[in-house]
Enzyme design. Structure first.
Site, PDB file in Angstrom:
ATOM      1  N   PRO A 241     -16.419 -63.484   9.117  1.00 49.54           N
ATOM      2  CG  PRO A 241     -18.581 -64.368   9.245  1.00 49.54           C
ATOM      3  CD  PRO A 241     -17.330 -64.201  10.043  1.00 49.54           C
ATOM      4  CG  ASP A 419     -18.688 -60.974  12.852  1.00 49.40           C
ATOM      5  OD1 ASP A 419     -19.120 -61.867  12.095  1.00 49.40           O
ATOM      6  OD2 ASP A 419     -18.150 -61.219  13.958  1.00 49.40           O
ATOM      7  CG  HIS A 420     -23.086 -61.965   7.027  1.00 47.98           C
ATOM      8  ND1 HIS A 420     -24.348 -62.008   7.545  1.00 47.98           N
ATOM      9  CD2 HIS A 420     -23.243 -61.862   5.678  1.00 47.98           C
ATOM     10  CE1 HIS A 420     -25.241 -61.947   6.571  1.00 47.98           C
ATOM     11  NE2 HIS A 420     -24.594 -61.850   5.429  1.00 47.98           N
ATOM     12  NE  ARG A 421     -18.362 -64.456  13.538  1.00 44.12           N
ATOM     13  CZ  ARG A 421     -17.294 -64.532  14.343  1.00 44.12           C
ATOM     14  NH1 ARG A 421     -16.904 -65.731  14.788  1.00 44.12           N
ATOM     15  NH2 ARG A 421     -16.627 -63.453  14.708  1.00 44.12           N
TER      16      ARG A 421
END
Length: 447
Positions: A241, A419-421
């Site tokens: 994401p 990476d939004h994670r």
């Protein structure tokens, strides 16, 4: 007994490679450590060194062969005292493991394999080659002779059933070979399927071809590098994401420092020992920013977050047919002059396909700079397992407001993809602000 030379695995993920060149020919004597071939992977061309000593009895896979499977037999060596002609006859050419690059697209399909029912018998048979010869390492042969072990009764556990030392050590002296099972009747050859038009490998390809007039295009087959790029970036956009943070950064102080450092560069034989670019200073500033914000120097895994103790920065380099990202290890701890020279060396060898796998695999983040092409700003795709990548645009003169007054400054736009994670919005903002601080106050990079 001939010694098999196998297709090496040049990286942990390598499954196939192209045998680009042989540097020896049949009849040549080789020693351990001699370069005997060059192998092309999707990213680099690597030299293959001989492990054993002997005479090249047969080249099984010719130069120019593509998609040779790892551990396929590519050549045979005659061991010391062994008849070269007999050793060369001890192994048939590779079967469906590799196909020459020059093979026509319409070549008939090979006959299908023997029925599955015969597989158990084949698996339990000792390692014998065509003509009754037995594949075994020289050490295994010597130990077998000392122990009185009949190699015909030993089942090999090495590559392609070759008998190695551990097999002989497990064998009982005096054991006799089991009777060989009768060979199954060969299956009838199935008719070859009609060849598909070039490029038409699936429904989408066939639909695409219908949109263009025949003869109005040229089909350029994808090489290994382009296939790898397509696969990895598709996986990245589908599974990672992405989100993006863009900031404008004034460059005037950094440009002035660069000029001073280049003017002060020591010389050897009348040539400066380094010549810094803006990109060299960008890599250093970004490495220091990640060291200042260690929670952003991470990689995502399903089992837990990997927070890296080193800052290894990949630098995207355009090469013919694709892109590669050689790594500057420990970039936060190296002087800018060393970073500059390493980038130049890695970029040159990348274009020559001479990088080693450890020089472009791994890293904790990447920098992609298109400023030299006049690109103002762009968003780069994350290269897993990285959680960030910094996209750098061109520095150009823009109108800015300073102290309520209109002024002119050299400004560069950069975009951080994350990476939004692994990196949330606030954490990403801290990282780009730290980077901006080092660039706008570049003397802080030198202390």
């Amino acid at each position: 007994m001939p010694i098999e030379i196998l297709m090496p695995a040049l990286s942990p993920t390598m499954e196939k490679g192209n045998l680009a060149k042989w540097t020896v020919k049949e009849g040549d004597t080789v020693k351990s450590g001699d370069v005997i071939a060059e192998i092309e992977t999707d990213k680099a061309t690597m030299e293959v060194e001989a492990v054993d000593e002997g005479v090249v009895a047969k080249i099984v896979v010719p130069a120019g062969t593509q998609d040779v499977a790892v551990n396929a037999v590519i050549a045979l060596l005659a061991a010391e005292g062994e008849d070269v002609a007999a050793a060369g006859a001890g192994k048939a050419p590779a079967k469906a493991e590799a196909a020459p690059a020059t093979a026509p697209a319409s070549a008939p399909a090979p006959a299908p394999a023997a029925p599955a029912a015969s597989a158990p018998a084949a698996a339990s048979a000792p390692a014998k080659a065509e003509g009754g010869r037995i594949f075994a390492s020289p050490l295994a042969r010597r130990v077998a002779k000392d122990k009185g072990v009949d190699l015909a009764a030993v089942k090999g556990s090495g590559p392609h059933g070759r008998i190695v030392l551990r097999d002989v050590e497990k064998a009982e002296p005096g054991a006799k070979p089991a009777a060989a099972a009768p060979a199954p009747a060969p299956a009838a050859a199935a008719p070859a399927p009609a060849p598909k038009p070039a490029l038409a490998t699936g429904p989408s390809d066939e639909m695409t071809l219908k949109l263009f007039e025949p003869g109005s295009y040229e089909v350029i087959p994808h090489d290994g590098m382009r296939k790898t790029i397509a696969r990895r970036l598709t996986e990245s956009k589908q599974t990672v994401p992405h989100f993006y943070l863009t900031v404008d950064i004034e460059l005037d102080a950094l440009l002035a420092l660069r000029t001073q450092l280049n003017d002060a560069a020591p010389t050897v034989d009348g040539k400066p020992t380094y010549k810094l670019s803006v990109n060299d200073l960008v890599v250093k500033a970004y490495a220091l920013a990640l060291r200042s914000v260690p929670d952003a120097n991470v990689s995502w895994t399903d089992g837990g977050m990997l927070r890296h103790k080193v800052v290894d920065v990949g630098v995207a380099v355009s090469i013919p047919g694709g892109l590669i990202t050689p790594i500057i290890r420990g970039a936060d701890k190296k002087p800018v002059s060393q970073i500059s020279n390493e980038i130049k060396d890695l970029a040159k060898r990348a274009k020559d396909r001479k990088l080693k796998p450890e020089e472009y695999q791994g890293g904790t983040t990447s920098v992609s700079n298109l400023g030299m092409f006049g690109v103002k700003d762009f968003a780069a795709v994350i290269n897993p397992p990285h959680a960030t990548i910094l996209a750098v645009g061109a520095g150009d003169q823009r109108a800015v407001v300073k102290g309520g007054q209109l002024a002119v400054a050299t400004v560069m736009s950069v975009t951080l993809s994350t990476d939004h994670r692994a990196v949330d919005g606030a954490l990403g903002a801290q990282l780009v602000q730290a980077f901006k601080g080092y660039v706008e106050k570049p003397f802080s990079m030198l202390v």
